[in-house]
Enzyme design. Sequence first.
Site, PDB file in Angstrom:
ATOM      1  N   VAL A 120       0.804  -1.215   0.000  1.00 12.87           N
ATOM      2  CA  VAL A 120       0.000   0.000   0.000  1.00 12.87           C
ATOM      3  C   VAL A 120       0.842   1.272   0.000  1.00 12.87           C
ATOM      4  O   VAL A 120       0.476   2.254  -0.656  1.00 12.87           O
ATOM      5  CB  VAL A 120      -1.004   0.003   1.172  1.00 12.87           C
ATOM      6  CG1 VAL A 120      -0.316   0.103   2.527  1.00 12.87           C
ATOM      7  CG2 VAL A 120      -2.027   1.108   1.000  1.00 12.87           C
ATOM      8  N   HIS A 168       3.382  -0.500   6.048  1.00 12.38           N
ATOM      9  CA  HIS A 168       2.374  -1.528   6.339  1.00 12.38           C
ATOM     10  C   HIS A 168       2.978  -2.848   5.883  1.00 12.38           C
ATOM     11  O   HIS A 168       2.794  -3.286   4.757  1.00 12.38           O
ATOM     12  CB  HIS A 168       1.074  -1.222   5.583  1.00 12.38           C
ATOM     13  CG  HIS A 168       0.056  -2.330   5.658  1.00 12.38           C
ATOM     14  ND1 HIS A 168      -0.406  -2.832   6.849  1.00 12.38           N
ATOM     15  CD2 HIS A 168      -0.573  -3.034   4.684  1.00 12.38           C
ATOM     16  CE1 HIS A 168      -1.285  -3.793   6.604  1.00 12.38           C
ATOM     17  NE2 HIS A 168      -1.400  -3.938   5.296  1.00 12.38           N
TER      18      HIS A 168
END
Length: 327
Positions: A126, A179
């Site tokens: 992401v 992430h």
Amino acid sequence: MTATKQHKKVILVGDGAVGSSYAFALVTQNIAQELGIIDIFKEKTQGDAEDLSHALAFTSPKKIYAAEYSDCHDADLVVLTAGAPQKPGETRLDLVEKNLRINKEVVTQIVASGFNGIFLVAANPVDVLTYSTWKFSGFPKERVIGSGTSLDSARFRQALADKIGVDARSVHAYIMGEHGDSEFAVWSHANVAGVKLEQWLQDNRDIDEQGLIDLFVSVRDAAYSIINKKGATFYGIAVALARITKAILDDENAVLPLSVFQEGQYEGVEDCYIGQPAIVGAYGVVRPVNIPLNDAELQKMQASAKQLKDIIDEAFAKEEFASVAKN
């Protein structure tokens, strides 16, 4: 969009497990008045739109339909979940090149529609794909946001809450960084109802230092555990995306851990998107919230950012990506 706009429109690109779970969360939580769903499998979007519409009598009116890229032109928010899924044994960063190609194609078509709202990216990796969405779109950095460490921070809060026996909503703690595998816990600012976690544990002795280390590892590796058991993660991230969506559409100025653009908020961390708390509202990121990190945490932030920056630089050294970059 404007902060006073009443009819709020979301376009979802990617109707896989994450996308369809997100759409369901929007319906059950009464978020937005219009939801268009785009996917290469048109019949799937038609089926999901029809299925979701059957829940509206129990929730609130909403226009739900299988959309085209041209429908993005007047959307307030476009949510990107389209991408190849993470397979067992595969890291999020292993997905880079194939999902960059998908991202380039998708973002180019969205921008061509005349879209002028906010991008919310959830496809993995992401942080890299949020950066590429910014590059390919030419949009201001404030209007390109990634889900970042929103789910990781929720997992962290829930794990701490379970250990010490309180409601997770009373635990205030963040995961920052990528992430993924290089993320880290901001222990120095974790607190329970305003009481620093260190002091809470001295008073209550709910968990020792090794227990805290094990707890963080379980949070960091939660996706691998779930993928090994059921093939994919989607419910948690779907609800995280719904929370971010609500903050944007309702102009909440909520503080949420997101993937936001870095331009020196932290020493040695620049020209990448990475997870940190930020204020978010109707116009996107109002400003990042720069939690003061201790030396060990800052080193982890720098190491995480370097890993992402190296991947970004390698990818955008390739002509197929560099040639279409607008930022």
